[in-house]
Enzyme design. Structure first.
Site, PDB file in Angstrom:
ATOM      1  N   LYS A  13      32.364  29.501  45.128  1.00 18.69           N
ATOM      2  CA  LYS A  13      31.873  28.184  45.451  1.00 18.69           C
ATOM      3  C   LYS A  13      32.967  27.425  45.866  1.00 18.69           C
ATOM      4  O   LYS A  13      32.843  26.608  46.937  1.00 18.69           O
ATOM      5  CB  LYS A  13      31.328  27.760  44.149  1.00 18.69           C
ATOM      6  N   ARG A  87      25.234  22.613  36.199  1.00 16.59           N
ATOM      7  CA  ARG A  87      25.136  23.872  35.639  1.00 16.59           C
ATOM      8  C   ARG A  87      24.070  23.977  34.511  1.00 16.59           C
ATOM      9  O   ARG A  87      23.840  25.129  34.143  1.00 16.59           O
ATOM     10  CB  ARG A  87      26.492  24.398  35.104  1.00 16.59           C
ATOM     11  N   ARG A 126      42.128  37.436  40.994  1.00 23.93           N
ATOM     12  CA  ARG A 126      42.177  36.117  41.172  1.00 23.93           C
ATOM     13  C   ARG A 126      43.532  35.353  40.759  1.00 23.93           C
ATOM     14  O   ARG A 126      43.762  35.762  39.598  1.00 23.93           O
ATOM     15  CB  ARG A 126      40.806  35.180  40.597  1.00 23.93           C
ATOM     16  N   ARG A 159      44.350  32.414  35.600  1.00 25.77           N
ATOM     17  CA  ARG A 159      43.619  31.264  34.819  1.00 25.77           C
ATOM     18  C   ARG A 159      43.246  31.824  33.349  1.00 25.77           C
ATOM     19  O   ARG A 159      42.814  33.004  33.288  1.00 25.77           O
ATOM     20  CB  ARG A 159      42.432  30.919  35.414  1.00 25.77           C
ATOM     21  N   ARG A 170      31.692  33.867  30.304  1.00 19.54           N
ATOM     22  CA  ARG A 170      31.206  32.734  31.279  1.00 19.54           C
ATOM     23  C   ARG A 170      29.915  33.094  32.157  1.00 19.54           C
ATOM     24  O   ARG A 170      28.968  32.479  32.533  1.00 19.54           O
ATOM     25  CB  ARG A 170      32.387  32.674  32.327  1.00 19.54           C
TER      26      ARG A 170
END
Ligand code: AMP
Length: 218
Positions: A13, A87, A126, A159, A170
């Site tokens: 996103k 969300r 990531r 992260r 998540r």
């Protein structure tokens, strides 16, 4: 144009929002970035937010809506891409009300759909810059120098909420909450489905094509 991007964590996103903004001259508003910036401040609110984010849970609707409300007013004139908000269905309804009051409703909602196996691979690689919060991927979007941010030279990190156990929470939370949101926007005639399982350029071309079919061109 006033867009919202929906999609699971890892759908890209943020990356695609940046491309859309560049192509159409829009402003990018990422709820995750706003929360992470607040978290870094280490205020009472920042500490509360840290607890939610680092455990992969949504921050409460009221808090999230309040943060977005304060930002949205300044973006409506130029047009925007919302990334990560709404969300939940109550966030979506609050957003509809906020934008109706400003007489600038959403023009499209893009749903980035991704194969679950692809998501897992994306998370494994990531990396983020702890200073400017830029996002990289070791294979798909590597920095110029391994492990170093192109923008400020800081050492890239994983992260905390990209750790496998948190990622699972998540993604589960996403699946539990997304159906009513998709139905809400489908019913409003705003939803555009895009397959986001491919590479960054491929997904971008699919978004461009989907928008062009709506008569929107950069
Ligand atoms: P993101 O960078 O969009 O993946 O967001 C990172 C984290 O911020 C999420 O896992 C949530 O903990 C929190 N967050 C971001 N956007 C929202 C939202 N709209 N509502 C609630 N929590 C959010």
């Amino acid at each position: 144009m006033r867009l919202a991007l929906l999609g699971p964590p890892g759908a890209g996103k943020g990356t695609q929002a940046a491309r859309i903004c560049e192509a159409f001259g829009l402003l990018h508003l990422s709820s995750g970035d706003l929360l992470r910036a607040e978290k870094l401040k280490n205020t009472a609110m920042g500490k509360k937010i840290r607890d939610y984010i680092d455990n992969g849970r949504f921050v409460p609707d009221e808090l999230m809506i309040g943060i977005m409300r304060s930002k949205l007013v300044s973006l409506v004139r130029q047009g925007f891409v919302l990334d990560g908000f709404p969300r939940t269905i109550s966030q979506a309804k609050a957003l509809t009300e906020m934008l109706a009051a400003l007489e600038r409703p959403l023009t499209q909602v893009i749903n980035l759909a991704v194969d679950p196996a692809v998501l897992t691979r994306r998370f494994e690689g990531r990396r983020v810059c702890p200073v400017c919060l830029s996002v990289y991927h070791v294979d798909l979007m590597p920095p110029q120098t391994d492990g170093i941010c192109d923008i400020d030279g800081a050492a890239l990190v994983i992260r905390p909420d990209d750790m496998p156990a948190v990622v699972r929470t998540r993604i589960e939370t996403y699946h539990q909450t997304i159906s009513p949101l998709l139905a809400y926007y489908r019913e409003a005639g705003l939803l555009l489905d895009v397959d986001a399982s491919g590479g960054v350029d491929q997904v971008w071309m699919a978004i461009e094509a989907r928008l062009a079919r709506q008569g929107v061109k950069g």
